[in-house]
Design an enzyme around this catalytic site. Structure first.
Site, PDB file in Angstrom:
ATOM      1  N   PRO A 233       0.848  -1.252   0.039  1.00 25.20           N
ATOM      2  CA  PRO A 233      -0.060  -0.031   0.001  1.00 25.20           C
ATOM      3  C   PRO A 233       0.722   1.312   0.033  1.00 25.20           C
ATOM      4  O   PRO A 233       1.892   1.382   0.869  1.00 25.20           O
ATOM      5  CB  PRO A 233      -0.765  -0.117   1.394  1.00 25.20           C
TER       6      PRO A 233
ATOM      7  N   CYS B  46       1.112  29.507 -14.069  1.00 29.05           N
ATOM      8  CA  CYS B  46       0.819  30.265 -15.296  1.00 29.05           C
ATOM      9  C   CYS B  46       0.147  29.282 -16.291  1.00 29.05           C
ATOM     10  O   CYS B  46       0.625  29.022 -17.490  1.00 29.05           O
ATOM     11  CB  CYS B  46       1.627  31.074 -15.863  1.00 29.05           C
ATOM     12  N   GLU B  47      -0.906  28.302 -16.128  1.00 24.32           N
ATOM     13  CA  GLU B  47      -1.824  27.588 -16.622  1.00 24.32           C
ATOM     14  C   GLU B  47      -2.909  27.262 -16.098  1.00 24.32           C
ATOM     15  O   GLU B  47      -2.648  27.376 -14.835  1.00 24.32           O
ATOM     16  CB  GLU B  47      -1.107  26.628 -17.756  1.00 24.32           C
TER      17      GLU B  47
END
Ligand code: LLP
Length: 415
Positions: free
Chosen positions: A274, A342-343
């Site tokens: 896990p 900046c996207e």
């Protein structure tokens, strides 16, 4: 160092009695914080669910690979699963004996496999050409595990399903005759077989169905030591999410595994690997609201973090609870929470949150798994510091990066 002397339950605003806002004052934001107690209690819950079974947990290092977290895993008795030689070396540096570490690579250079063998980790191979190379090079001198692709589709998102027929992972159950031939031809010492069907599926029937496939395959190898069932345990990211019912899984698999071992004629070890189950809910990403920006479409909360620090929402459309801990009793309003990249980097759209103003501390929950470990320096942004809370004490386990870290391997050319 921030220390708590009280015995207090965690809630959205504190870990082991330590206020998250105090951690931001001390270490700044954005900041990753992990709760060691949560890791230990998840581990105990998992192993406690299995009965009369030699269960071994190999933590999937990739989920959160800070060396101090690995040292903590070692301290509480958890082994490691790694997917690269770098993770293996960090594991060894953390104090693990290489033998306790399972190495499960995908499409690496065979040279890396040779290096891993030299270091002594347990090797898990997932392609026929590499079983052949392994056989030619090592014959029966080194134990081997192979990864099976069971042709079972399961996982919380297409990108994290690994056991279906189109997946690059594992050796197809339809191609195992070739493996049996190679094992016989080179006298390969088969120690284990492995499967990892996908991440975040949780459905117990999938585990049981895949286990039956594994039992069938296992009967073709005489001297196995373990079966490794990978992971896929679902954790709850939001209210109403159905987590894997660990108690039910444990009791059903304990019975099916015991039946298999009886048929096989030997009691084998049962492994799981896990990642999310152990560390997801232990982790919090703390950020600061930089701007509240009303537009005709929505009200944005802009943060001083972004997809460079927590990519899961943009990569898998995953949901993380987001809480304003600076205004715990604030009026509920709808906000869209976005980052500073900046996207488009939207963490949540039109989410109900407490009224938020500039400077408030915003917490992302369930950020322990695949949070920092998938972070980047996109936009030349530095990565956050990491803090582990252990026995009521906050311990800095990674310094915040600086611009020098971003520039240190860059070579300046003067034209
Ligand atoms: N074992 C193997 C061979 C794996 O490839 C993985 C995860 C695990 C164990 C642990 O799975 P987990 O318990 O964490 O579900 N970045 C994605 C998850 C990618 C999982 C890749 N393999 C996410 O953030 O959801």
């Amino acid at each position: 160092m921030i220390t708590n002397t009280l015995q207090v339950q965690n809630n959205d605003t504190e870990i082991q009695g330590i206020q998250l806002t105090e951690l931001v004052k001390e270490y700044g934001s954005p900041l990753y914080v992990y709760d060691a107690e949560s890791i230990e209690s998840q581990y105990k819950k998992l192993i406690g669910a299995f009965h009369n079974t030699n269960i071994r947990i190999k933590y999937a290092t990739k989920a959160l690979s800070n060396i101090s977290v690995l040292k903590y895993m070692k301290k509480i008795g958890i082994g490691l699963d790694v997917v690269s030689i770098e993770e293996l070396k960090i594991g060894i540096k953390a104090g693990y004996d290489a033998k306790e570490i399972m190495y499960t690579p995908s499409c690496v250079d065979f040279q890396e496999i040779e290096e891993v063998i030299a270091l002594g980790a347990t090797l898990n191979i997932d392609s026929i050409p590499f079983v052949e190379k392994f056989g030619k090079t090592y014959g029966g001198t080194i134990p081997l595990c192979i990864r099976i692709n069971p042709h079972v589709e399961a996982g919380g998102n297409h990108k994290i399903k690994t056991g279906h027929i189109e997946s690059k992972f594992g050796i197809s159950i339809d191609q195992l005759d070739q493996v049996y031939d190679l094992v016989n031809k080179f006298g390969i010492d088969m120690a284990g077989i492995h499967v990892h069907t996908g991440s975040d599926f949780g459905d117990i029937d999938v585990f049981l169905k895949v286990a039956e496939v594994m039992y069938g395959v296992a009967m073709n190898f005489k001297n196995l030591k373990f079966l490794d069932f990978g992971s896929g345990f679902k954790v709850s990211y939001k209210q109403g999410d159905k987590e894997t019912n660990i108690e039910e899984l444990g009791s059903k698999m304990s019975v099916s595994f015991a039946n298999f071992c009886q048929k096989y004629g030997k009691k084998l070890d049962l492994w799981f690997e896990p990642g999310k189950y152990l560390v997801s809910k232990s982790g919090y990403l703390l950020a600061t609201a930089t701007v509240i920006k009303q537009t005709p479409a929505t009200t944005f909360i802009g943060l001083n973090t972004g997809l460079n620090h927590l990519i899961r929402p943009m990569m898998y459309e995953s949901y993380h609870e987001i809480v304003n801990i600076s205004n715990p009793d604030g009026e509920k309003k709808k906000y869209s929470v976005v980052g500073y990249i900046c996207e488009t980097d939207t963490f949540a759209w039109e989410r109900e949150m407490n009224e938020t103003k500039e400077g408030d501390i915003i917490v992302f929950k369930n950020a322990g798994a695949y949070g920092f470990s998938m972070s980047s320096n996109y936009n030349s942004r530095i990565r956050p510091a990491e803090v582990l809370v252990h026995k009521g004490k906050a311990i800095l386990i990674r310094k915040r990066e600086t611009l020098d870290d971003i520039l240190k391997n860059q070579i300046e050319v003067n034209f």
